[in-house]
Design an enzyme around this catalytic site. Structure first.
Site, PDB file in Angstrom:
ATOM      1  N   LYS A 106       0.818  -1.201   0.249  1.00  0.00           N
ATOM      2  CA  LYS A 106       0.017   0.094   0.127  1.00  0.00           C
ATOM      3  C   LYS A 106       0.788   1.190  -0.013  1.00  0.00           C
ATOM      4  O   LYS A 106       2.147   1.327   0.475  1.00  0.00           O
ATOM      5  CB  LYS A 106      -0.852  -0.043   1.135  1.00  0.00           C
TER       6      LYS A 106
HETATM    7  N1  GLU Z   1      -7.370   0.023  -2.840  1.00  0.00           N
HETATM    8  C1  GLU Z   1      -8.106  -1.183  -3.120  1.00  0.00           C
HETATM    9  C2  GLU Z   1      -8.150  -1.928  -1.871  1.00  0.00           C
HETATM   10  O1  GLU Z   1      -8.022  -1.600  -0.930  1.00  0.00           O
HETATM   11  C3  GLU Z   1      -7.625  -1.964  -4.444  1.00  0.00           C
HETATM   12  C4  GLU Z   1      -6.421  -2.223  -4.444  1.00  0.00           C
HETATM   13  C5  GLU Z   1      -5.873  -2.785  -5.879  1.00  0.00           C
HETATM   14  O2  GLU Z   1      -6.879  -3.065  -6.855  1.00  0.00           O
HETATM   15  O3  GLU Z   1      -4.740  -3.382  -5.787  1.00  0.00           O
HETATM   16  O4  GLU Z   1      -8.505  -3.517  -2.134  1.00  0.00           O
END
Ligand code: GLU
Length: 420
Positions: A106
């Protein structure tokens, strides 16, 4: 957000509990407690008024045991290392529970996109991408949208990375604009996955969808798509909210009208919306409404020690990441409130991100119908697997989800063994 709240501790608590039930030793899960790699960067930006401002950014890879790190980029004033760490770890277990070949990562930048111009957001995005470029790539770590970012931001990330490499690299990010190799259906995927989860839980509980009363906290990408699809499915959405507060209408809100108003201008907030018969409520009041389904689709730690006792919903579907603090989980369990955990119910976004990456790597395009069908298959089978393991262990759905996810991650780690 309270000072003592640390979302990463929440993750470790539930991982340890699942590992205990699975019979793993402390050594088996020791490495999972430590994110593999953390990068903090300074992002100098020339602002529209000519001044220079330096923003703080992060990219954290929690695990790459099952594949490249995968997870979104958040632009929000509350971004901090513990939050990014927790969000990265949730991605590890989210990808594991739906069995897609990724680890978890993240990123985030401490900023308030609502107060920045498009030029400033693009400048932050480009400099941030350059700063984390040594870590990311289609085979290493693949960012995507999260709170405060969108397809346009992903397009700028893809362009910046491609310029640095000297050639076009589609697969470095997902959730891109369609014309840059974005997957059809990706922008609605998280909300669509939440809708499939709602249908699955209602089916198991024998509750008809028609007229089922729902409250949704958050009208960002996930909350608004969820509201739209549930409204279309005949559920009665009586309350929604955003940062400016919430709206309540006993007979059900006119969701299409609300969404049209919000999409007219990115600065439009619910506080400016008018509809006959609505009552204005706070976010705290929304969470305590007497509804069948409560869908927190905003930020972490919304249901915590201060309000858990007052929650009246029968079922909580976590569309946000980490909306329930672990102390609150214990209270909800005692109150017999069912919680469908984030790593399962909001996994639709990363599942379609995976489809996007697969298409990019192979240079092929799938239709939106194919994407939506494949998404449904994965969401339905992950839901059934979690439901069954929770039932056979007499555990909550959260514990069930972690039993599956922790096993997949630990078994992958064990199969690889420790290098060197
Ligand atoms: N931000 C989204 C999540 O928390 C998607 C992450 C992604 O598609 O890599 O799942």
């Amino acid at each position: 957000m309270s000072k003592t709240y640390n979302p990463y501790d929440n993750v470790l608590k539930v991982v340890s509990e699942a590992a205990g039930i699975l019979g793993y030793s402390d050594s088996d899960i020791e490495a999972l407690k430590y994110p593999e790699r953390e990068l903090k960067v300074a992002i100098p930006v020339r602002m529209d008024d000519g001044s220079t401002k330096v923003f703080e950014g992060y990219r954290i890879q929690h695990s790459t045991s099952r594949g490249p790190a995968k997870g979104g980029i958040r632009f929000h004033p509350d971004v901090n290392p513990d939050e990014v760490r927790a969000l990265a770890a949730w991605m590890t277990f989210k990808c594991a529970v739906v069995n897609i070949p990724y680890g978890g990562g993240k990123g985030g930048v401490v900023c308030d996109p609502g107060k920045l111009s498009e030029d400033e957001i693009r400048a932050i995005t480009r400099r941030f991408t350059a700063a984390i470029a040594p870590l990311i790539g289609p085979e290493q770590d693949i960012p995507a949208p999260d709170v405060g970012t969108n397809a346009a931001v992903m397009g700028w990330m893809m362009d910046t990375y491609s310029m640095l490499k000297g050639h076009c690299v589609h697969g470095v990010v997902t959730g891109k604009p369609i014309e840059l190799g974005g997957a059809l259906g990706r922008s609605e995927a998280t909300g669509r996955g939440v809708m499939f989860t709602v249908k699955n839980v209602l089916k198991k509980k024998g509750i008809p969808a028609q007229g089922t009363i729902v409250a949704i906290q958050g009208m960002g990408n996930v909350g608004s798509v969820t509201a739209k699809l549930l409204y279309q499915g005949g559920l009665k959405v009586v309350a929604v909210s955003d940062v400016s507060g919430g709206l309540y209408k006993k007979e059900g809100l006119c969701i299409p009208q609300i969404l049209e108003y919000l999409s007219k201008d990115r600065k439009n907030l619910l506080s400016g919306y008018q509809e006959e018969g609505i009552t204005r409520i706070s976010n705290a009041e929304l969470l305590e409404l007497d509804v069948k389904l409560l869908i927190p689709a905003a930020l972490e730690n919304q249901i915590n020690l201060s309000n858990a006792k007052k929650i009246k919903a029968d079922i909580i579907i976590e569309a946000a990441n980490g909306p329930t603090a672990s102390e609150a989980d214990d209270i909800l369990k005692k109150k017999n409130i069912m919680v469908v955990p984030d790593i399962l119910s909001n996994a639709g976004g990363v599942v379609v991100s995976y489809f996007e990456w697969v298409q990019n790597i192979q240079s092929v395009n799938w239709t939106e119908e194919t994407v939506n069908e494949k998404l449904k298959d994965i969401m339905d089978s992950a839901f059934d697997a979690v439901w069954n393991i929770a039932e056979s262990n007499n555990a909550t759905l959260r514990t069930g989800a972690y039993l599956i996810a922790v096993k997949r991650v630990v078994d992958a780690k064990k199969a690889r063994a420790i290098w060197p």
